[in-house]
Design an enzyme around this catalytic site. Structure first.
Site, PDB file in Angstrom:
ATOM      1  N   VAL A 115      42.741 124.197  38.831  1.00  0.00           N
ATOM      2  CA  VAL A 115      41.622 125.097  39.126  1.00  0.00           C
ATOM      3  C   VAL A 115      42.156 126.145  40.088  1.00  0.00           C
ATOM      4  O   VAL A 115      42.722 125.800  41.126  1.00  0.00           O
ATOM      5  CB  VAL A 115      40.434 124.360  39.771  1.00  0.00           C
ATOM      6  CG1 VAL A 115      39.252 125.309  39.946  1.00  0.00           C
ATOM      7  CG2 VAL A 115      40.039 123.143  38.955  1.00  0.00           C
ATOM      8  N   ARG A 308      55.759 138.581  38.339  1.00  0.00           N
ATOM      9  CA  ARG A 308      55.324 137.404  37.594  1.00  0.00           C
ATOM     10  C   ARG A 308      54.425 137.841  36.439  1.00  0.00           C
ATOM     11  O   ARG A 308      53.507 138.653  36.610  1.00  0.00           O
ATOM     12  CB  ARG A 308      54.574 136.433  38.509  1.00  0.00           C
ATOM     13  CG  ARG A 308      54.112 135.156  37.815  1.00  0.00           C
ATOM     14  CD  ARG A 308      53.662 134.124  38.835  1.00  0.00           C
ATOM     15  NE  ARG A 308      54.815 133.594  39.546  1.00  0.00           N
ATOM     16  CZ  ARG A 308      54.737 132.985  40.729  1.00  0.00           C
ATOM     17  NH1 ARG A 308      53.569 132.851  41.316  1.00  0.00           N
ATOM     18  NH2 ARG A 308      55.818 132.523  41.315  1.00  0.00           N
ATOM     19  N   ARG A 335      35.431 129.503  34.768  1.00  0.00           N
ATOM     20  CA  ARG A 335      34.243 128.931  35.425  1.00  0.00           C
ATOM     21  C   ARG A 335      33.347 130.059  35.922  1.00  0.00           C
ATOM     22  O   ARG A 335      33.763 130.875  36.746  1.00  0.00           O
ATOM     23  CB  ARG A 335      34.633 128.006  36.582  1.00  0.00           C
ATOM     24  CG  ARG A 335      33.410 127.390  37.262  1.00  0.00           C
ATOM     25  CD  ARG A 335      33.702 126.134  38.048  1.00  0.00           C
ATOM     26  NE  ARG A 335      34.466 126.348  39.257  1.00  0.00           N
ATOM     27  CZ  ARG A 335      34.625 125.442  40.229  1.00  0.00           C
ATOM     28  NH1 ARG A 335      34.062 124.247  40.117  1.00  0.00           N
ATOM     29  NH2 ARG A 335      35.361 125.701  41.290  1.00  0.00           N
ATOM     30  N   GLU A 426      27.898 117.438  39.185  1.00  0.00           N
ATOM     31  CA  GLU A 426      28.099 117.499  40.627  1.00  0.00           C
ATOM     32  C   GLU A 426      26.786 117.633  41.403  1.00  0.00           C
ATOM     33  O   GLU A 426      26.810 117.846  42.613  1.00  0.00           O
ATOM     34  CB  GLU A 426      29.042 118.652  40.980  1.00  0.00           C
ATOM     35  CG  GLU A 426      28.559 120.006  40.507  1.00  0.00           C
ATOM     36  CD  GLU A 426      29.573 121.115  40.715  1.00  0.00           C
ATOM     37  OE1 GLU A 426      30.657 120.838  41.260  1.00  0.00           O
ATOM     38  OE2 GLU A 426      29.284 122.260  40.333  1.00  0.00           O
ATOM     39  N   ASP A 454      30.955 118.211  46.121  1.00  0.00           N
ATOM     40  CA  ASP A 454      29.664 118.846  45.839  1.00  0.00           C
ATOM     41  C   ASP A 454      28.594 117.796  45.590  1.00  0.00           C
ATOM     42  O   ASP A 454      27.449 117.939  46.043  1.00  0.00           O
ATOM     43  CB  ASP A 454      29.783 119.770  44.618  1.00  0.00           C
ATOM     44  CG  ASP A 454      29.892 121.235  45.013  1.00  0.00           C
ATOM     45  OD1 ASP A 454      29.105 121.673  45.858  1.00  0.00           O
ATOM     46  OD2 ASP A 454      30.768 121.930  44.488  1.00  0.00           O
ATOM     47  N   ASP A 626      37.543 124.403  49.548  1.00  0.00           N
ATOM     48  CA  ASP A 626      36.731 125.440  48.934  1.00  0.00           C
ATOM     49  C   ASP A 626      35.288 125.227  49.381  1.00  0.00           C
ATOM     50  O   ASP A 626      35.025 124.474  50.323  1.00  0.00           O
ATOM     51  CB  ASP A 626      36.882 125.449  47.411  1.00  0.00           C
ATOM     52  CG  ASP A 626      36.355 124.176  46.748  1.00  0.00           C
ATOM     53  OD1 ASP A 626      35.725 123.350  47.440  1.00  0.00           O
ATOM     54  OD2 ASP A 626      36.579 123.999  45.536  1.00  0.00           O
TER      55      ASP A 626
END
Length: 723
Positions: A115, A308, A335, A426, A454, A626
């Site tokens: 993620v 990159r 997401r 969640e 969460d 996060d």
């Protein structure tokens, strides 16, 4: 703002979509924006109605708890009440999902999932390119062998340990008859057959020769790698007698590449700080570059400018002699944000911000359709789009998303159920009604998962008035957690997700502790989960070893056959202290741990627009943080203040004390703005808001406060965009 029918669009966003996206698609610009307006007309109000329903349910639950304060909760009465208010919905008959056109990375390959914040191009490219990882590098540069490397120069003794360990793992991945990989001294291609040799045997076979699927040759048509396969995961053994490692290796093996990050979630939600139109454009532009395959990131490494870009799929020769392709990129999922937040990027005709999730659904899907026009390096072989949808509360919110996706498909003339949905389990109301949540999108479901942080944040907020909750570490051992994790797998399998969808598990949050991850995270495939989140490409390479050892399909078949049960009663049992007496020292340690974690995360979010990073905890251990980690910490403190475990003044003093700790931890960050003795620190104010107004935050979410304070910081510093 540019007006189109009943909406007003930020001109920068409008121009970006028109010139960089729609110009490459056979879609009339005017028709597109009128279609967006129509979707907003229909779904803006529905979205708000769902949010109001959340508030009403929470209000009823609060009143129920307050009326029974200081009394033990009778579980049967509690369930009856939750059913009366339709918090627990009636379950329908058995069913199986009908999801079709699912890519093998979702349906049949079990492995790690990354993620990554979509706004960081370098990180995003690194994650998508992490389909393959060097086994040698992953072992050498981490504590996976029990210790870290000393010094910056190469240590040949450690290198020998790495090679021995890696080849020993090959004995598990692709065992040999009457020999081991550590003994092999020659690998040859003779008459389209791989021949392995050791000093005592010139022709060694694998126990299962079908594991060899092909090979690659170098420019001189000499064997340069062999490709093996187990449990649908590939392993590439690189052969190069001229390489630094290969020239000293018995068999000239230069490295072993492990198929690692099978899929990657490009995140527009919890790991980013996108608070205005320009922030969202950055997110969408990076998504566009990933889909088209032309995203690049330049950065300095060892005083050299490095560019990159995305890997190209590679060709290999199969055992049949045909030329085939091997994918080198993770399957990309995007997401979107949840239903709560609004965006100033698009307004209604009454100048109201529309739901950010509505905008995400339309624009991320629009961009994703560019993959369908590509001839090579496609993301989806089946013209499918994978959207992970977070923070949905119960079946009606999943149904809303299903209907919204249908409206987007109609707008873009896509076949029904082109958009696949990832349901993040969640929120408490989703966990309780998971079967019906899956039913609500049964033709789209390609992913369900669990997320401790969460989910715990919502557990605390939902039960805020019921009593004081356990410490965070003790919460992990409470009955509801095991029920939550087990039910997710069990219900997913009952609903037919095997072979059609991912059943995922949450993040390993300590990227520096790979040795411990190797011990613990094997529990995820053993639980029947066919993917699990990891914090880095290196972690993906190491976690992939677990999927070599565990045949997840066999585990799932065992669960299905034995109809293993998991208790709803345990899931509904609140993890309360229930009379446990914590010492003052225990209380303050927990308070300081939470305040330090909040400050460490929030100061980067507010001042630098960093939504996810490795943040040092109170013990100076780097943790991936996060908004989910911030949610649980802030709600835990709000709960203890509410029930008198700690006072507001004590928490404030802890914030002041921990600000000094966080300032010291960030002393080498040239962009860092100290919080100590800085009464104007917006970050410090935001951290306090999260706790002292935590009781009033919808579902305990951190986004409203963080967005408001970040916008304040940008305005104060006269930044048009800082991300």
């Amino acid at each position: 703002m540019i007006e189109k029918k009943n909406i007003k669009i930020n001109p920068n966003l409008f121009n970006f979509i028109n010139t960089e996206v729609l110009s490459d698609l056979d879609i009339n610009k005017e028709d597109f924006w009128h279609g967006v307006s129509h979707i907003v007309d229909v779904y803006y109000k529905k979205n708000n109605d769902l949010l109001n329903h959340r508030k009403n349910l929470q209000s009823k639950i609060n009143d129920w708890y307050v009326a029974r304060r200081l009394k033990d909760i009778d579980l049967e009465d509690y369930k009856k009440f939750l059913k009366e208010i339709n918090y627990i919905v009636s379950e329908g008959p058995e069913f199986k999902i009908t999801t079709s056109n699912v890519d093998k990375e979702i349906s049949t390959i079990c492995g790690p999932q990354l993620v990554v914040p979509i706004t960081n191009a370098r990180f995003a490219l690194n994650a998508v390119n992490a389909r393959w990882g060097s086994f040698y590098d992953a072992l050498y540069g981490t504590d996976a062998l029990g210790d870290m490397p000393e010094g910056k120069s190469y240590n040949s003794k450690r290198g020998a340990r790495v090679i021995k360990f890696a080849k020993s793992h090959l004995d598990k991945f692709a065992p040999l008859l009457n020999s081991s990989w550590n003994e092999i001294n020659k690998i040859q291609l003779i008459d389209n057959k791989i021949i392995l040799s050791c000093p005592n045997n010139s022709n060694i076979n694998l126990e299962n020769n079908d594991q060899v699927i092909g090979w690659r040759l170098n420019e001189e048509s000499v064997l340069s790698e062999i490709i093996l396969k187990k449990n649908n995961l590939h392993c590439r053994i690189l052969i190069n007698p001229n390489a630094a490692i290969g020239k000293n290796d018995l068999a000239n093996i230069a490295d072993i590449l492990i198929e690692s990050a099978i899929s990657t979630i490009l995140d527009c939600e919890d790991s980013v700080a996108t608070v205005d139109a320009d922030d969202k454009i950055l997110a969408y532009r990076n998504w566009l570059g990933l889909v088209k395959g032309n995203l690049q990131a330049k950065f300095k490494k060892n005083n050299q400018v490095v560019t990159r870009k995305l890997n190209e799929d590679i060709k290999f020769i199969s055992k049949k002699g045909s030329e085939e392709l091997l994918k080198t990129r993770s399957l990309m999922l995007i997401r979107n944000v949840g239903h709560l937040m609004t965006t100033p990027a698009i307004l209604t005709k009454d100048n109201q911000e529309i739901g950010e999730g509505i905008m995400d659904a339309i624009l991320t899907t629009l961009i994703a359709t560019l993959d369908f026009k590509k001839l090579a390096n496609k993301n989806s072989e089946h013209k499918s789009i994978y959207i992970v949808k977070p923070k949905m509360h119960g079946p009606e919110e999943v149904q809303f998303t299903d209907e919204l996706f249908s409206a987007v498909e109609n707008l873009l003339h896509l076949p029904n159920s082109t958009i696949k949905i990832g349901i993040m389990d969640e929120e408490r109301r989703t966990s309780v009604n998971l079967k019906e949540c899956i039913r609500a999108a049964k033709s789209r479901v390609a992913f369900i998962n669990t997320g401790f942080l969460d989910r715990t944040g919502d557990e605390i907020h939902t039960g805020m008035k019921a009593g004081s909750f356990l410490k965070k570490t003790d919460m992990k051992n409470a009955p509801w957690i095991s029920s939550y994790e087990n039910r997710n797998v069990k219900i997913g399998l009952e609903c037919g997700l095997q072979g059609k969808a991912q059943i995922g598990k949450g993040m390993w949050a300590m990227p520096d502790l790979m040795g411990e991850m190797m011990k613990q995270k094997i529990g995820h495939p053993k639980s029947g989960a066919n993917c699990a989140w990891v914090p880095s490409p290196t972690a993906a390479t190491l976690h992939a070893l677990h999927y070599h050892e565990v045949d997840v399909k066999e585990v799932q078949n065992h669960i299905i056959k034995n109809k293993l049960s998991s208790s709803l009663d345990n899931l509904l049992t609140l993890p309360l202290l229930k009379g446990q007496n914590l010492s003052e020292d225990e209380v303050m340690r927990e308070v300081e741990n939470n305040t330090q974690g909040i400050l460490g995360y929030v100061v980067r979010w507010i001042d630098q627009g960093i939504g996810c990073s490795k943040v040092l905890d109170i013990n100076n251990i780097g943790l991936m943080e996060d908004r989910a980690t911030c949610r649980i910490s802030s709600q835990a403190l709000a709960n203890w203040i509410e029930h008198g475990i700690v006072s507001k003044d004590q928490v404030l003093k802890a914030f002041i004390k921990m600000a000094k700790v966080v300032d010291k931890q960030n002393i080498n960050d040239t962009k860092y703005i100290p919080m100590t003795n800085n009464e104007n620190s917006i970050a410090f104010k935001a951290a306090k808001d999260l706790v002292f107004d935590g009781l009033n935050q919808p579902s305990g979410y951190t986004e409203p406060i963080l967005h408001r304070r970040r916008l304040e910081f940008k305005l104060q510093n006269n930044y048009d965009n800082i991300s």
